[in-house]
Design an enzyme around this catalytic site. Structure first.
Site, short mmCIF file in Angstrom:
data_model
loop_
_atom_site.label_atom_id
_atom_site.label_comp_id
_atom_site.label_asym_id
_atom_site.label_seq_id
_atom_site.Cartn_x
_atom_site.Cartn_y
_atom_site.Cartn_z
N LYS A 144 32.25 7.37 18.03
CA LYS A 144 32.89 8.06 19.03
C LYS A 144 32.05 7.72 20.44
O LYS A 144 31.30 8.64 21.06
CB LYS A 144 32.54 9.76 18.63
CG LYS A 144 33.20 10.50 19.44
CD LYS A 144 34.85 10.89 19.48
CE LYS A 144 35.10 11.81 20.36
NZ LYS A 144 36.70 11.64 20.54
N ASP A 202 37.42 11.39 2.45
CA ASP A 202 38.06 12.83 1.76
C ASP A 202 39.40 12.87 2.32
O ASP A 202 40.51 13.24 1.43
CB ASP A 202 37.22 13.92 2.25
CG ASP A 202 36.32 14.29 1.31
OD1 ASP A 202 35.59 13.58 0.64
OD2 ASP A 202 35.47 15.36 1.44
N ASP A 250 32.06 10.20 5.39
CA ASP A 250 32.35 11.22 4.63
C ASP A 250 33.56 11.91 4.77
O ASP A 250 34.41 12.31 3.79
CB ASP A 250 31.21 12.16 4.81
CG ASP A 250 31.02 13.34 3.62
OD1 ASP A 250 31.68 13.35 2.74
OD2 ASP A 250 29.91 14.16 3.54
N ASP A 277 38.66 10.03 16.04
CA ASP A 277 39.73 10.78 15.97
C ASP A 277 41.03 10.20 15.83
O ASP A 277 41.99 10.59 15.10
CB ASP A 277 39.78 11.88 17.14
CG ASP A 277 39.41 11.10 18.38
OD1 ASP A 277 39.04 9.94 18.45
OD2 ASP A 277 39.50 11.81 19.54
N TYR A 314 22.97 13.23 8.59
CA TYR A 314 22.41 13.87 7.36
C TYR A 314 20.88 13.68 7.16
O TYR A 314 20.16 14.36 6.40
CB TYR A 314 23.26 13.13 6.33
CG TYR A 314 24.65 13.73 6.17
CD1 TYR A 314 25.20 14.56 7.15
CD2 TYR A 314 25.46 13.17 5.34
CE1 TYR A 314 26.58 15.07 7.19
CE2 TYR A 314 26.77 13.44 5.28
CZ TYR A 314 27.43 14.35 6.06
OH TYR A 314 28.75 14.62 5.99
#
Length: 360
Positions: free
Chosen positions: A190, A250, A246, A222, A141
């Protein structure tokens, strides 16, 4: 105690849910003998309308001089064009950077009163009480981004960039918090694909050696996403980068029954911290008295705990909220058969009243 709290109502449903959090904080102040001074400032779409900037300099100055910052939500459909030069979300990113709040704390706890509000089987989620520590001021970001032409076609790029000190400081926050909980940290990355994740994994493993009393493991993002909905109770503290945090939080909100139940707090080396619900501005629901204010109210409790050091007062809010749920009151997003539907304002009133009742 006297404390100066800056409120940033923002856009959409932000002003509505923030008003209920302030109401609850005022009830806390009355019960415990504190004096909270509230100052309101602009951020997001409403700030763009008034000043042309998503985060006016005056707003940032007020926040920096405060003891804690409480935010409603930012986001307005009129600024959804990604090619726009200024967007409400830029104000939130600038505020996080300007306050130096690099660790985002997102607790995910299933309250027994809402065991059947989630779409996930009760036996899977009944013992869930986890904390996600999300790195907040680096990564994808904030990395270099742009557009260019490659082989005659338009292309875009975003860069996930991290330094060792950025990773070290947020991982240490996770370990320090784990010591006060169940003493387990899971670092999510990852590393089988991304070089930035390989640096993250190496750094996290090195920091872990400083905490021999805390269990530590690594997990690909994942796999973590799958386990959050299949075996969520195995997690205690998760620490991960900005983007992964993020997305995972959620997803985790569905464990708690609704995004309207999950608070968050962003902290740095010094106060003030920044506290806000994880949900967005929900513009289609704004002004209808239907949005769940509990996430914002619990964010206010986090402000008391992490910025002001008022643990008993924070617990009073959490206890009052659970009492209201136990009595069967629900907003639309968490309503079940046999419960009483209430609006945004009514839920705030009920929680504030329970705080006051406990004083008598």
């Amino acid at each position: 105690m006297e404390a100066r709290i800056v409120t940033l109502p923002g856009d959409g449903c932000g002003p509505e849910v923030l008003a209920e959090a302030v109401k609850v904080l005022q009830a806390v102040a009355a019960r415990f003998g504190h004096r909270f001074a509230f100052e309101e400032a602009l951020i997001g779409g409403c700030a763009i309308e008034a000043t042309g900037e998503a985060l006016p300099a005056e707003s940032l100055k007020l926040c920096r001089e405060s003891d804690g910052v409480l935010l409603g939500a930012v986001g307005d459909p009129k600024y959804d064009d990604p090619r726009g030069s200024v967007r409400p979300e830029q104000g939130l990113l600038a505020l996080r950077k300007g306050l130096g709040v690099f660790a985002n704390l997102r607790p995910v706890k299933l309250y027994k009163q809402l065991l059947h509000a989630s779409t996930i089987k009760p036996e899977v989620i009944e013992d869930v009480d986890l904390l996600v520590v999300r790195e907040l001021t680096g990564g994808l970001y904030f990395g270099e981004q742009g557009r260019k032409r490659v082989d005659g076609v338009e292309a875009a790029y975003d860069t996930m960039f991290y330094t060792v000190p950025e990773i070290e400081r947020v991982v240490r926050v996770a370990f320090d918090l784990a010591r006060k909980r169940r003493k387990k940290v899971t670092s999510v990355d990852k590393a089988n694909v991304l070089e930035s994740s390989r640096l993250w994994r190496e750094t996290a493993a090195r920091v872990a050696k400083e905490y021999p009393d805390v269990e530590f493991d690594n997990m690909y993002v994942d796999i973590a996403a799958m386990r959050l909905v299949r075996y969520p109770s195995v997690f205690d503290v998760i620490v991960t980068n900005n983007m992964f945090g993020d997305i995972l939080t959620d997803e985790a909100s569905m464990i708690a029954g609704s995004m309207g139940m999950l608070p968050s707090g962003a902290i740095g080396t010094d106060k003030p911290g920044l506290f806000e619900p994880i949900h967005g501005s929900a513009p289609k629901h704004a002004g209808k008295n239907v949005v769940n204010p509990i996430a914002t109210i619990l964010s206010a409790a986090m402000l008391l705990r992490y910025s002001l050091g008022l643990d008993d007062e924070a617990q009073a809010i959490e206890d009052a909220m659970q009492a209201v749920l136990q009595e069967g009151y629900r907003t639309k997003d968490i309503r079940e058969e046999g419960t009483t539907l209430v609006g945004t304002k009514e839920m705030g009133d009920l929680i504030a009243e329970r705080i006051k009742d406990a004083q008598r």
